[in-house]
Design a protein around this motif. Structure first.
Motif, short mmCIF file in Angstrom:
data_model
loop_
_atom_site.label_atom_id
_atom_site.label_comp_id
_atom_site.label_asym_id
_atom_site.label_seq_id
_atom_site.Cartn_x
_atom_site.Cartn_y
_atom_site.Cartn_z
N GLY A 183 -18.06 1.42 -7.92
CA GLY A 183 -18.17 2.87 -7.74
C GLY A 183 -16.89 3.55 -8.18
N GLN A 184 -16.87 4.86 -8.03
CA GLN A 184 -15.69 5.64 -8.42
C GLN A 184 -14.86 6.00 -7.20
N ASP A 190 -17.28 6.38 -4.14
CA ASP A 190 -18.60 6.99 -4.33
C ASP A 190 -19.52 5.99 -5.02
N MET A 191 -20.57 5.56 -4.30
CA MET A 191 -21.57 4.67 -4.87
C MET A 191 -22.92 5.37 -5.00
N GLY A 192 -22.92 6.69 -4.86
CA GLY A 192 -24.17 7.43 -4.91
C GLY A 192 -24.93 7.42 -3.60
N GLU A 227 -25.17 8.42 0.71
CA GLU A 227 -24.92 9.63 1.49
C GLU A 227 -23.47 9.73 1.92
N THR A 270 -12.64 3.45 -11.63
CA THR A 270 -13.79 2.60 -11.29
C THR A 270 -13.27 1.36 -10.56
#
Length: 334
Positions: free
Chosen positions: A274-275, A291-293, A295, A313
């Protein structure tokens, strides 16, 4: 030594059931901590034990005797509130001695008990001062001392450190821990919303949710073997990372839970990636928010010297034997 037994204990306000069939044994000399989100009923439960709230259903036993209808003053209980509740016009000595004077205890006994409690709580130099001349931490220690001199069977604490700043919370928490070590025959029950207080003070923790007991266990049992998604997400700071959906399916679970310290980071490959959105450097450790997409961002603990910038990343993997697997109902698998 005093044990408490709560059997099917309930509390209602009109049609609203605040406590629902609480069953709990608290052992003699134990330090039990009640935790849970706001409105879960932890302070109400404490007040039912103290006799400050009427029990609607079930029973409360102290030393094998049902005390539902026994007056608070007859239960052998002393309570410490977050608001201190000291008499502002009385000296520290008189605040601590007040209950004994009302009970017509001999003067020599009062002096001895107040002196012993003051020494134990490092209050001896302040006995002649008024509460308004003390710091918040000192005032809370006076409130604790006032309870100690009564030689209670059961000590109740209702969020006693919530009004103190961070440094005073640490110092007063240590005082309470030392108190537990010395008052080995006194059962202590403590309400808090603070994770550190619960984990460091408790012999056992009772996690409450919506008026019901979710899990009872030692701090490590709750941290390492949560029996529900709720406990997994509530106990620990930062909270357990919960990863669900397609990312959890390879692990044979609806939801995978992993603590931030149970991840390994790799430069170019990992189970997940993730970022980086933020890094908190705490000195010896850093927490990297990713952030892995999902919630909520995933939090990974790394060495404090490790540098990550927002937008980087990052690849990471859970340590296999530290993975918690939960089914669709939020219960552990295996």
């Amino acid at each position: 030594m005093t044990n408490l037994k709560l059997t099917d204990l309930s509390k209602r306000y009109g049609q609203v059931e605040v406590l629902k069939h609480i069953n709990l044994d608290i052992q003699s000399g134990e330090f039990m901590v009640f935790v849970g989100p706001s409105g879960c009923g932890k302070s109400t439960l404490l007040r039912c034990i103290a006799g400050l709230e009427e029990i609607t259903g079930g029973t409360l036993e102290i030393e094998g005797e049902v005390v539902n209808d026994r007056a608070p003053s007859k239960r052998g209980i002393a309570m410490v509130f977050q608001s201190y509740a000291l008499y502002p016009h009385m000296s520290v000595y008189d605040n601590m001695a007040y209950a004994l004077k009302i009970a017509n205890a001999p003067k020599e006994e009062i002096e001895a008990k107040v002196a012993a409690a003051a020494e134990q709580l490092q209050l001896t130099p302040y006995l002649k001062r008024l509460p308004g001349q003390l710091s918040g931490g000192q005032r809370q220690r006076v409130a604790i001392g006032r309870a100690i001199v009564r030689d209670p069977k059961v000590f109740l604490f209702d969020e006693p450190l919530s009004n103190l700043d961070a440094a005073l919370r640490v110092a007063t928490r240590i005082q309470i821990a030392k108190l537990h070590e010395t008052m080995t025959k006194t059962t202590m029950i403590y309400v808090t919303h603070d994770q550190v207080e619960a984990m460091t003070l408790a012999d056992r923790i009772c996690v409450l949710r919506e008026g019901q007991i979710e899990q009872v266990g030692t701090p490590l049992e709750l941290y390492e073997r949560p029996q529900s998604l709720f406990v997994a997400s509530f106990i620990g700071s930062p909270t357990m990372n919960l990863i669900e959906g397609e990312l959890a399916k390879p692990f044979g679970a609806h939801t995978v839970g992993v603590r931030s310290e149970h991840m390994t980071v790799s430069a170019d490959a990992g189970t997940w990636s993730g970022q980086v959105i933020h890094t908190e450097n705490l000195g010896s450790d850093s927490y990297v928010y990713i952030d892995m997409g999902l919630e909520e961002p995933v939090v990974v603990r790394v060495d404090g010297s490790t540098k990550y910038r927002s937008g980087d990343t990052i690849h990471f993997s859970p340590i296999e034997d530290k993975i918690h697997r939960f089914d669709a109902a939020g219960k552990p698998i295996g």
